[in-house]
Design a protein around this motif. Sequence first.
Motif, short mmCIF file in Angstrom:
data_model
loop_
_atom_site.label_atom_id
_atom_site.label_comp_id
_atom_site.label_asym_id
_atom_site.label_seq_id
_atom_site.Cartn_x
_atom_site.Cartn_y
_atom_site.Cartn_z
N MET A 1 60.94 -20.39 -32.05
CA MET A 1 61.20 -21.91 -32.31
C MET A 1 61.33 -22.94 -31.21
N ALA B 1 75.22 -18.21 -34.35
CA ALA B 1 76.08 -18.66 -35.36
C ALA B 1 77.55 -19.10 -34.66
N LEU C 1 76.88 -23.36 -38.24
CA LEU C 1 75.56 -23.62 -37.64
C LEU C 1 75.21 -21.94 -37.70
N ASP C 2 73.93 -21.56 -38.22
CA ASP C 2 73.52 -20.23 -38.44
C ASP C 2 72.01 -20.63 -38.13
N MET C 3 71.64 -19.91 -37.08
CA MET C 3 70.08 -20.28 -36.56
C MET C 3 69.37 -19.11 -35.99
N SER C 4 68.14 -18.80 -36.19
CA SER C 4 67.28 -17.85 -35.59
C SER C 4 66.88 -18.47 -34.51
N THR C 5 66.48 -17.79 -33.35
CA THR C 5 65.70 -18.01 -32.28
C THR C 5 64.21 -18.19 -32.52
N PRO D 1 69.57 -14.39 -33.58
CA PRO D 1 70.43 -15.42 -34.04
C PRO D 1 71.43 -15.81 -33.49
N PRO E 1 76.01 -29.25 -40.58
CA PRO E 1 75.66 -27.66 -40.59
C PRO E 1 76.40 -26.94 -41.52
#
Length: 352
Positions: A222, A161, A175-179, A159, A303
């Motif tokens: 993703m 962030a 913004l906090d996202m996983s790949t 992830p 976000p």
Amino acid sequence: MATIAAHDLRTYAVALLGRAGFGETEAREMADLLVWANLRGIDSHGVLRIPRYVEMLETGLVRADFAFREVSRAGAVCVLDAGKAPGATAMNRAVAEAASLAARFGIGWCAVRDTSHAGAIGYFVQQLAERGLVGLAMTASKPLMSYFGAKGEALSTNPLAIGVPVPAGGRPIILDMSTAAVALGKIMAARDAGRAIPTGWGIDADGADTTDPHKVAAVLPMAGAKGSGLSLMIEVLCSLLAGNPNIAPALSGDQGGGFNGMVLAIDPAAFGARAAFLQQVGALADAIHGLQPAPGADEVLLPGERGHRTEDGRAVHGIPVAAGTIRRLNDVAERLGVAVPAAFQGRDVATD
């Protein structure tokens, strides 16, 4: 689903983690991180992780008797070995180190290697943003996700962030996202809730797309090649720079280095006037909010904004927790000899 007050959920989490063998400080740090995720609607990274954290402690993947060791320090960069400390504790230490370095140099980078699962890493950049710093955090671990164009597990769901401070009275942009196409925890949550997953989340042992969360052998990246490429670069930034690689050893049949993380803190004042930067952030936020919503959308959000709103609501009305998750928590409580609180009793029948 059952609805549990945040205080009750945090208290139960601390009790379970403490009785499992974690120190009081570490149990509270872990519980704060997990319940923060639940409050914000990131249930995949919430208290459903507790049984796995207990298992990791029992099998030595995480240690209660950890000790931090400084590997290197040069200018605005610090590398720490966490000795398999809980991820919340290790990343909190990285936040403190990075912020301290940023106070001296305008920017601070703290790499922390040989730790454990760090949960929803937006938690850590929010801490920096609330101090007026721009924060960036990443973590890397063992293969869980397929590489674009290849079969099987090859990369982690690493992830990313980023947290940005805003003018006084506002809440940070996060913004906090996983790949991955989806965080593995969301598949775990689907198992707990007894529901199917969408196509495109994961593949089975044969490499075919599946909607059955119990058959997922690897999650998908993703955006195809973009997701696997970003995950690969996070492995470089978190693991290789810290001298603790994961992916290459694992793909060669050896054991990887485990969990690694990094926190970058940036003082806007190092780039000019802090007040001007915050004013520009406010103007950018206003511009995004002023966009015309597309059909089907009521408003345009920044976000992290939906998470802030969810947190506000759940702080008042309680946190919905899947019956399967409650059953697993109560199973751990029974095994460890922890009294099950009244709010969790009579909720031991799983829906999955």
